[in-house]
Design a protein around this motif. Structure first.
Motif, PDB file in Angstrom:
ATOM      1  N   GLU A 500       0.831  -1.197   0.069  1.00 49.36           N
ATOM      2  CA  GLU A 500       0.327   0.110   0.173  1.00 49.36           C
ATOM      3  C   GLU A 500       1.076   0.942  -0.074  1.00 49.36           C
ATOM      4  OE1 GLU A 500      -3.890  -1.978   2.364  1.00 49.36           O
ATOM      5  OE2 GLU A 500      -2.619  -0.630   3.407  1.00 49.36           O
ATOM      6  N   GLY A 501       2.357   1.067   0.507  1.00 49.93           N
ATOM      7  CA  GLY A 501       2.906   2.532   0.333  1.00 49.93           C
ATOM      8  C   GLY A 501       2.716   3.338   1.460  1.00 49.93           C
ATOM      9  N   TYR A 534       8.140   7.541  15.864  1.00 51.63           N
ATOM     10  CA  TYR A 534       7.978   6.900  14.372  1.00 51.63           C
ATOM     11  C   TYR A 534       6.529   6.360  14.492  1.00 51.63           C
ATOM     12  CZ  TYR A 534      12.850   7.127  12.820  1.00 51.63           C
ATOM     13  OH  TYR A 534      13.859   8.343  12.886  1.00 51.63           O
ATOM     14  N   SER A 535       5.847   6.925  13.096  1.00 54.55           N
ATOM     15  CA  SER A 535       4.712   6.480  12.849  1.00 54.55           C
ATOM     16  C   SER A 535       4.165   6.071  11.435  1.00 54.55           C
ATOM     17  CB  SER A 535       3.467   7.564  13.174  1.00 54.55           C
ATOM     18  OG  SER A 535       3.621   7.671  14.307  1.00 54.55           O
ATOM     19  N   ILE A 536       3.116   4.685  11.728  1.00 59.52           N
ATOM     20  CA  ILE A 536       3.178   4.831   9.941  1.00 59.52           C
ATOM     21  C   ILE A 536       1.463   4.651  10.068  1.00 59.52           C
ATOM     22  CG2 ILE A 536       3.515   2.733   8.174  1.00 59.52           C
ATOM     23  CD1 ILE A 536       5.690   2.389  10.075  1.00 59.52           C
ATOM     24  N   LEU A 555      10.018  -2.240   1.583  1.00 61.10           N
ATOM     25  CA  LEU A 555      10.738  -2.928   1.551  1.00 61.10           C
ATOM     26  C   LEU A 555      10.581  -4.361   1.101  1.00 61.10           C
ATOM     27  CD1 LEU A 555       8.693  -2.518   4.869  1.00 61.10           C
ATOM     28  CD2 LEU A 555      11.302  -2.097   4.672  1.00 61.10           C
ATOM     29  N   GLY A 556      10.592  -4.458   0.239  1.00 62.37           N
ATOM     30  CA  GLY A 556      10.022  -5.879  -0.910  1.00 62.37           C
ATOM     31  C   GLY A 556       9.208  -6.724  -0.202  1.00 62.37           C
TER      32      GLY A 556
END
Ligand code: SER
Length: 578
Positions: A500-501, A534-536, A555-556
């Motif tokens: 999803e990037g 750090y948030s994603i 990331l792959g």
């Protein structure tokens, strides 16, 4: 009081906080196999990150240096040693550091000023002569003739890149000869005992030097050496640090230390280092890669020297030596107390393994050693008989023949992907550096942590993590073995997020705000007051020092390769990015 206690006591009285010794195997710093200096675990703080204990720190740090293994056997080299250190993180600078060093040496340890000498930085094209340190020493009573100026030896950096700066080193005259008026740092009757580094620069990959945000002090005193100096012995192994370990070896071998020094020192040193590696909570076991390979080499070399002394290597000799060593350290290092059985078992198992093949291997060696040994034969001895190359080299030396080390290395490399042991891992790539691969694994760790919470249970928490170029390892709280379905779902969810990037964002905030906002973190008390988070997207938020990729699409493909028990109530996942 012994030296460790005296040291801590002195610096605590002078406003320092004692910090615990970091593990010998660094967490998430793949650039080194072992901690090699007191400053190493402090690099992020020397670079400007606030330390939770403040700006004045002191400790005794376990260190392991394996770059001169061949020198073990002489009077003063050790693979494991303890380094006493005090730090200023943008707090005091040269005046206090030098004054305290002088006071500790002359008042607390009562070393006569007449036996002391120092070196200071002479200056080069970029950084000027360290006049301030020079003048400080002079004002404290060190004579001009005892202050040597050098360039090369008075600039300290751990490896190629990282925080660095000019230093001033202290020497003690360890000899019965009259003390020469003029100090010559090349004269080895003068032994270096302490090093104050004025760490105010950073050196990058291109060799550029820039100022750090703050001026720091990093000092390091080698405990073994200083104890020997204080006790007036010229052989470190004759000091109280080693005396009872050596007597145990005398007892076991029915031989005297005199006349058998090199082998006894090697056994004492190598078993001590093996004790500290195998007691480390990272769970290193003897193997053919990384830290495990060093551990294997140390144990096997100790066994060889035990054989040389005529010790029955099938007896419990190694346990007796290890127990003696552990009794000396258990009150200072909790992992020694807690992991005694693990240590004894590691040593015993490796001993059994090696003893089983040693006889055969030695016979094979006899067969092939009528002439120089080529790479293929050396690799065969390694692969089939478990002979570390150093053992083949050592035996070859005794016979006066050569070993094709380069040829061996080629075979060795071809056999396995050994990025981390290729050169025994010393300082490769600089300190604190993280490769792109490791950075990707770092971010993948956050995704895995978040995915487990959604798939398994929201109360899953991180219990540990370890990253290398090849894989990630993640320990988490969980009361059951993951089912195949849980594993699959976790893997799928991580891969979904990757494809999803999502952007990885970072912000600084007060620790309490971070906790209130629900950010995940392992040991809250270990973090400074201002933290990075750090948030994603909305599924992951963690306190973390980084580094991370910018977007999850870097990331792959993520794959879980193993799920197993780590300890009671803790599971361990090993995963790779393909
Ligand atoms: N980093 C310096 C050293 O290792 C001082 O601690 O000597």
């Amino acid at each position: 009081m012994n030296l460790k206690d005296l040291y801590i006591d002195f610096f605590v009285k002078n406003g320092h906080k004692q910090i615990p010794s970091a593990p010998v195997v660094p967490e998430n710093d793949p650039s080194v196999l072992f901690n090699t200096a007191g400053m190493q675990p402090l690099i992020p703080y020397l670079m400007g990150q606030p330390h939770p204990y403040g700006t004045r720190l002191c400790d005794y740090q376990k260190c392991i240096r394996t770059n001169d293994l061949d020198n073990i056997g002489d009077t003063y080299h050790h693979t494991f040693f303890e380094m006493l250190g005090n730090w200023s993180l943008g707090d005091y600078f040269k005046k206090e550091a030098i004054t305290w060093s002088f006071e500790f040496l002359t008042k607390v340890l009562k070393m006569p000023v007449e036996k002391l000498a120092v070196t200071v930085f002479a200056g080069n094209d970029i950084i000027p002569f360290d006049e301030e340190s020079h003048d400080l020493w002079l004002s404290l009573g060190i004579k001009e003739e005892r202050i040597a100026r050098t360039t090369e030896d008075n600039f300290w950096i751990a490896g190629e890149t990282g925080p660095c700066g000019p230093d001033t080193e202290m020497f003690y005259f360890r000899s019965d000869d009259p003390v020469p008026e003029k100090f010559d740092p090349e004269d080895n009757r003068w032994v270096e005992i302490w090093n104050d580094v004025f760490m105010q620069y950073y050196k990058d990959e291109n060799g550029n030097i820039s100022e750090l945000p703050k001026k720091n002090v990093d000092t390091g005193m080698g405990l073994e050496r200083v104890v020997a100096v204080l006790e007036g012995v010229k052989d470190n192994y004759a000091s109280s640090v080693w005396k009872d370990v050596i007597s145990e070896i005398e007892d076991i071998s029915h031989l005297k230390y005199e006349g058998n020094e090199p082998s006894m020192r090697i056994i004492a040193d190598h078993i001590r280092t093996s004790v500290f590696i195998s007691a480390d909570n990272s769970g290193i076991k003897p193997s053919n890669v990384g830290q495990g390979y060093i551990l294997r080499r140390l144990i096997r070399r100790a066994i060889r020297h035990a054989k040389k002394l005529g010790i029955d290597v099938n007896s419990d000799w190694e346990s007796r030596i290890a127990l003696k060593i552990m009794s000396k350290y258990e009150n200072y290092y909790s992992e020694i107390k807690e992991n005694k059985d693990v240590v004894l078992e590691v040593l015993k198992n490796e001993k059994i393994k090696f003893n089983r093949t040693l006889e055969k291997g030695l016979r094979e060696f006899e067969k092939v050693s009528s002439k120089d040994i080529d790479g293929t034969t050396a690799f065969h001895l390694f692969d089939t008989y478990g002979f570390p190359i150093e053992l083949t080299e050592e035996l070859a030396k005794e016979r006066g023949i050569n070993v094709d080390i380069e040829g061996f290395k080629e075979k060795f490399k071809a056999h396995q992907e050994l990025s981390r042991t290729a050169s025994q891992g010393q300082f490769k790539g600089g300190l604190g550096g993280h490769s792109e691969k490791e950075t990707r694994y770092h971010t993948a760790t956050h995704l895995l942590n978040a995915a487990l919470k959604q798939v398994v249970n929201k109360d899953v928490h991180q219990k540990g993590s370890n990253i290398t170029e090849e894989r990630m390892r993640f320990d988490f709280s969980c009361d059951h073995k993951l089912s195949d379905e849980e594993k699959q779902k976790t893997e799928d969810l991580v891969n979904k997020w990757i494809s999803e990037g999502h952007e990885v964002t970072v912000e600084e905030m007060k620790k309490e705000d971070a906790v209130k906002s629900g950010a995940e973190c392992m040991f809250i008390e270990k973090y400074p007051d201002i933290v990075t988070v750090y948030s994603i997207s909305d599924f992951s938020k963690e306190l973390c020092g980084g580094p991370h990729v910018k977007n999850t699409n870097e990331l792959g493909h993520f794959k879980i390769v193993k799920e197993e028990a780590s300890s009671a109530g803790v599971r361990r996942i090993k995963a790779i990015l393909e």
